[in-house]
Design a protein around this motif. Structure first.
Motif, PDB file in Angstrom:
ATOM      1  N   GLU A  56      -4.849  -8.903   6.153  1.00 51.63           N
ATOM      2  CA  GLU A  56      -6.081  -9.122   5.567  1.00 51.63           C
ATOM      3  C   GLU A  56      -6.282  -7.828   4.768  1.00 51.63           C
ATOM      4  O   GLU A  56      -7.329  -7.454   4.009  1.00 51.63           O
ATOM      5  N   SER A  57      -6.228  -6.465   5.339  1.00 54.43           N
ATOM      6  CA  SER A  57      -6.510  -5.258   4.989  1.00 54.43           C
ATOM      7  C   SER A  57      -5.528  -4.854   3.929  1.00 54.43           C
ATOM      8  O   SER A  57      -5.854  -3.663   3.198  1.00 54.43           O
ATOM      9  N   ASP A  58      -4.317  -5.514   3.686  1.00 57.01           N
ATOM     10  CA  ASP A  58      -3.625  -5.117   2.357  1.00 57.01           C
ATOM     11  C   ASP A  58      -4.182  -5.295   1.096  1.00 57.01           C
ATOM     12  O   ASP A  58      -4.803  -6.550   0.996  1.00 57.01           O
ATOM     13  N   HIS A  59      -4.012  -4.730   0.096  1.00 56.44           N
ATOM     14  CA  HIS A  59      -4.416  -4.997  -1.248  1.00 56.44           C
ATOM     15  C   HIS A  59      -3.317  -5.834  -2.071  1.00 56.44           C
ATOM     16  O   HIS A  59      -2.612  -5.211  -2.768  1.00 56.44           O
ATOM     17  N   SER A 116      -6.203 -10.898  -1.113  1.00 54.46           N
ATOM     18  CA  SER A 116      -6.348 -10.488   0.396  1.00 54.46           C
ATOM     19  C   SER A 116      -8.133 -10.385   0.400  1.00 54.46           C
ATOM     20  O   SER A 116      -8.694 -10.075  -0.314  1.00 54.46           O
ATOM     21  N   ALA A 153      -9.546  -7.791   1.609  1.00 58.10           N
ATOM     22  CA  ALA A 153      -9.761  -6.251   1.030  1.00 58.10           C
ATOM     23  C   ALA A 153     -10.023  -6.228  -0.376  1.00 58.10           C
ATOM     24  O   ALA A 153     -10.748  -5.638  -0.583  1.00 58.10           O
TER      25      ALA A 153
END
Length: 160
Positions: free
Chosen positions: A41-44, A97, A99
């Motif tokens: 979820e934190s990946d762009h 995501s 993010a």
């Protein structure tokens, strides 16, 4: 009779519009994407609609895998790397995501209308100097692949 300036402006606008997409942006919980990589979820990252992702026999080898896009919403811009296909997305719509979504809008919104295009794709910029004078600036970069993605080795979920 149409002036040369008007004709050039119309040409530039139509060329630049052909290179941009618009549609809904939603967010999802990433995992193993159609490009064959695991993400969080934190990946762009972004999943494209089938019309933009393509229908390659091996989706891991799709030409869009690893390409960067720029997403525009409400005066803000975020970039993301293509790693997945969104089978339920309409043409032009994207799934990102959390993010990426949070860079542009509150997660509470859930779905917003955006425009987006590939980083490094051809573009026509029009500068209007007034009195019928404009300048057209063409750029034609090569397809840019995110270096981090290109160097990323296949990993299983336990290694992340």
């Amino acid at each position: 009779m149409i002036s040369l300036t008007t004709a050039l402006l119309a040409l530039a606008v139509s060329a630049s519009q052909a290179l941009a997409y618009s549609g809904d942006m939603t967010y999802y919980t990433p995992g193993l994407g159609a490009c064959g990589k695991y993400n969080s979820e934190s990946d762009h990252i972004v999943a494209l609609a089938p019309a933009q992702y393509g229908y390659d026999a091996n989706p891991n080898k799709a030409k869009v895998c690893g390409r960067k896009i720029n997403i525009h919403y409400n005066g803000k811009t975020a970039s993301a790397t293509v790693v997945d296909k969104c089978p339920s997305c309409a043409s032009g719509s994207i799934d990102v995501s959390p993010a990426v979504f949070k860079q542009l809008a509150s997660l509470d919104k859930g779905r917003v209308k955006v425009t987006w295009g590939y980083s490094g794709s051809s573009a026509v910029n029009v500068e209007d100097f007034g009195d019928g004078q404009i300048r057209l600036v063409m750029s034609d970069d090569q397809d840019q692949v995110n270096e981090e993605y290109e160097g990323f080795e296949n990993a299983n979920e336990n290694e992340l």
